[in-house]
Scaffold this motif. Structure first.
Motif, PDB file in Angstrom:
ATOM      1  N   GLU A 133       0.815  -1.218   0.000  1.00  0.00           N
ATOM      2  CA  GLU A 133       0.000   0.000   0.000  1.00  0.00           C
ATOM      3  C   GLU A 133       0.849   1.268   0.000  1.00  0.00           C
ATOM      4  O   GLU A 133       0.452   2.280  -0.573  1.00  0.00           O
ATOM      5  N   THR A 134       2.009   1.221   0.674  1.00  0.00           N
ATOM      6  CA  THR A 134       2.831   2.434   0.726  1.00  0.00           C
ATOM      7  C   THR A 134       3.872   2.440  -0.384  1.00  0.00           C
ATOM      8  O   THR A 134       4.456   3.476  -0.675  1.00  0.00           O
ATOM      9  N   ASN A 145       6.630   1.121  -0.087  1.00  0.00           N
ATOM     10  CA  ASN A 145       7.941   1.186   0.542  1.00  0.00           C
ATOM     11  C   ASN A 145       8.203  -0.093   1.336  1.00  0.00           C
ATOM     12  O   ASN A 145       7.548  -0.365   2.334  1.00  0.00           O
TER      13      ASN A 145
END
Lengths: 308, 365
Positions: free
Chosen positions: A57-58, A60
């Motif tokens: 989702e990020t 990262n």
């Protein structure tokens, strides 16, 4: 057996041993404080799923790793509350935590099953990875493997060379005496439990973000239990945990390699190896009362009330 | 398939007059009421794998029949007591037909079926049937044979790695069919098998695939459920075949194709037969011809002539002119197990427990 094959077997051994090292080091510190947490498998699974979702989702991966550790930590806080604050039976609480973590991770991750993700890539350490033989085996991995090296050194020094490590061991041996000398038994145990949770979460992240970048129900496939056996097998010594984890890793790799070379080993026999080894070690340890005192934390698994 | 559909449509039309009366009495389904179909899955529906292939078919049935059908599914149901509870719940809540999609649901399905004689059950991959319990499975080995043909043409090292779960007939059948396809176009190629003793352990499957690549395999096939082997192939720059469903998501360059289950047409037919009252307990085992087994889209890296060859072979299997196990089939020792001019019987296929010529190593017993 040619040179390349041996190098690659050892390389794979390090990789296979890594999740075991991470989760076993955490559990060992936890057990040194006198707390037995059988929730490793559940905490690992929560780490794996939360880490995967956060990374996806990020975008990262390292945020994913951080979230995974936080997820393991949260799970261990739950354990801490029930086992430490409420003084519930630790074995039952730990088992419940594994069952809970297995179910919750499946529930949370159901929309993410099979979603592809580009995982943490290997990072060849400049210069070091060019050393023949050793360079490929130790210095061509993904950063989480290097982190496991660092954590091993950290835990080793903490337990054997620091005051805090001594305090932890004192609490595990005799919480009453430790309290009498003014050590905050409860706080130390909580910190040890939390460390164990964060490490289990990290081990889960290694599986879902680096080793096989995907989320799948139950993807830890019993590694949490193997790690528990490993701690006993290593008789609560960090260097033996490291050795034992690589030994288990080497065993499973050798088993696969042997089949490819045309030897047929019973796969079931291999699956029981870690547990068999643990039982043997337990028998050896318990055959001599004095030696039990030397190794296993005396108060392991016994609840301690702040009022005691 | 088209033919079947047509005859089904005719049958449907013929039966239409009688059907309504039948619906009223025996089926407890009326024309106005949708037929209710339940599904029990062993894993999560996800984006790939065994359960995904069944859920895709459920959606296909919904698309085809619209509001004439109402489906319910329960996922990640453990085999055993849990399964029995879930199947009973589905039967109780008025489902007319229930698909139980894992081998371990066999006995729970039969047990519940006894208590609900009006409900129809279809159990995947089992061998026990009852008056209201049918079984179905697909001939995935036909798809595996085709992947073998591709492997035979694409391999440079002539060593193919195969990640196996457990040495049971279903898996051995796949290995043998794949090897038959492989050797039909490349008699020099061999298959190395590594067993991981698990249906699902992504890390171990990946490790097994890497071990095989290390030992000279330049194409990996698998009879396990996770995309671990595809990830390994992608990382190492070799080719691989998916299983159950298209797994190209996990390794765009590595994924040549996958032997997949295509339950859609099978499920549609079963549901329709319940609707028109013609359902009976049968043992369905269909492959490429019925559409129940299919290949995932082929990787563009496969040369034109190989694509054509695969198409030809596929058609030959569909037309009944080619059988993956047509004689002479030799075992590892070179002994002829199926003489020329004959094909292996279904019974022998279902209990297959030896390697064909071209597979290396011993089959663990």
């Amino acid at each position: 057996m040619d040179y390349d094959l041996i190098v690659n077997i050892l390389y794979a051994t390090v990789r296979t041993g890594t999740p075991l090292i991470l989760v076993a080091l955490g559990e060992m510190v936890c057990e040194k404080s006198g707390v037995l947490n059988l929730g490793q498998e559940g905490m690992m699974l929560m780490g794996a799923v939360i880490g995967f979702i956060a990374a996806l989702e990020t975008g990262n991966l390292w945020l994913g790793v951080t979230f995974a550790m936080a997820a393991g930590l949260m799970m261990s806080l739950l354990f801490g509350f029930i086992a430490l604050n409420l003084s519930a039976n630790q074995v039952a609480t730990g088992l419940a935590l594994t069952i809970f973590g297995t179910g919750l991770s499946a529930f949370v991750g159901s929309d993410y099953v099979g979603t592809p993700l580009v995982g943490i890539e290997p990072w060849h350490i400049p210069l070091l990875s060019d050393i023949p033989f050793v360079g490929r085996i130790l210095f061509s991995h993904d950063p989480l493997v290097y982190l496991s090296f660092g954590l091993f050194v950290g835990v080793y020094l903490f337990l054997n060379r620091s005051h805090a490590g001594l305090a932890l061991k004192a609490v595990g041996e005799s919480p009453q005496s430790a309290k009498a000398t003014g050590l905050p038994v409860f706080k130390i145990r909580y910190l040890a439990v939390m460390f164990g949770g964060a490490m289990a979460g990290l081990a889960g992240a290694y599986l879902s973000l680096a080793y096989t970048p995907l989320w799948a129900e139950n993807m830890t496939a019993g590694r949490g239990w193997i790690a528990l056996a490993l701690v006993v097998f290593a008789s609560w010594k960090a260097e033996r945990v490291l050795l034992g984890a690589y030994l288990f890793g080497a065993f499973s790799i050798m088993h696969l390699v042997a089949q490819g070379l045309g030897f047929s080993v019973s796969p079931n026999l291999l699956a029981i190896m870690p547990y068999l080894a643990t039982i043997v070690v337990l028998v050896l340890l318990s055959s001599d009362k004095a030696r039990v005192k030397l190794y296993a934390p005396v108060s392991l698994g016994k609840p301690f009330h702040p009022a005691d | 398939m088209k033919q079947e559909m047509k005859s089904l449509a005719q049958r449907f039309a013929k039966a239409a007059g009688v059907a309504l009366a039948l619906f009223m009495s025996a089926q407890s389904v009326t024309a106005a009421e949708p037929v209710k179909v339940g599904f029990v899955y062993v894993g999560p529906t996800g984006d790939a794998g065994w359960t995904y292939s069944h859920d895709k078919a459920r959606k296909y049935v919904e698309e085809q029949l619209g509001d004439k059908v109402k489906t319910t599914y329960v996922e990640s149901v453990a085999e055993g007591a849990d399964a029995e509870r879930v199947i009973r719940q589905l039967a109780k809540s008025g489902n007319d037909l229930i698909f139980t999609t894992s081998f371990g649901y066999m006995n729970p399905t039969l047990k519940v079926a006894k208590q609900f004689p009006k409900v129809k059950f279809e159990h995947a991959s089992g061998y026990k049937r009852a008056k209201n319990v049918g079984t179905y499975f697909d001939r995935i080995y036909e798809g595996r044979y085709l992947t073998g043909v591709i492997a035979g043409k694409m391999t440079k090292s002539n060593v193919i790695g195969y990640v196996g779960s457990f040495p049971i007939p279903e898996v051995v059948r796949g290995i043998d069919a794949f090897t038959q396809g492989l050797r039909s176009v490349n008699p020099k190629a061999v298959v190395k098998v590594v067993w991981v003793s698990s249906w699902y352990d992504p890390a171990k499957e990946r490790e097994a695939a890497e071990t095989l690549i290390l030992q000279g395999a330049d194409i990996i096939n698998q009879h396990t459920d996770s995309p671990g082997p595809i990830q390994a192939a992608q990382a190492k720059g070799v080719y691989a075949f998916g299983y159950h469903s298209d797994m190209s998501l996990y390794g765009k360059d590595a994924h040549l194709t996958a032997a997949t289950h295509n339950w859609g047409p099978v499920y549609l037919e079963k549901v329709k037969s319940v609707m028109d009252g013609s359902w009976t307990s049968t043992d369905f085992w269909g492959g490429l011809a019925s559409g129940a087994t299919a290949l995932a889209p082929l990787n563009p890296a496969i040369p034109e002539d190989v694509v054509k060859l695969v198409e030809e072979r596929k058609q030959a299997i569909i037309d009944g002119k080619l059988h993956p196990f047509q004689g002479p089939v030799k075992d590892q020792s070179g002994a002829v197990k199926v003489p020329a001019g004959e094909v292996m019987s279904d019974e022998d296929l279902l209990s297959l427990n030896w390697y064909v010529e071209g597979v290396e190593g011993e089959l663990p017993k």
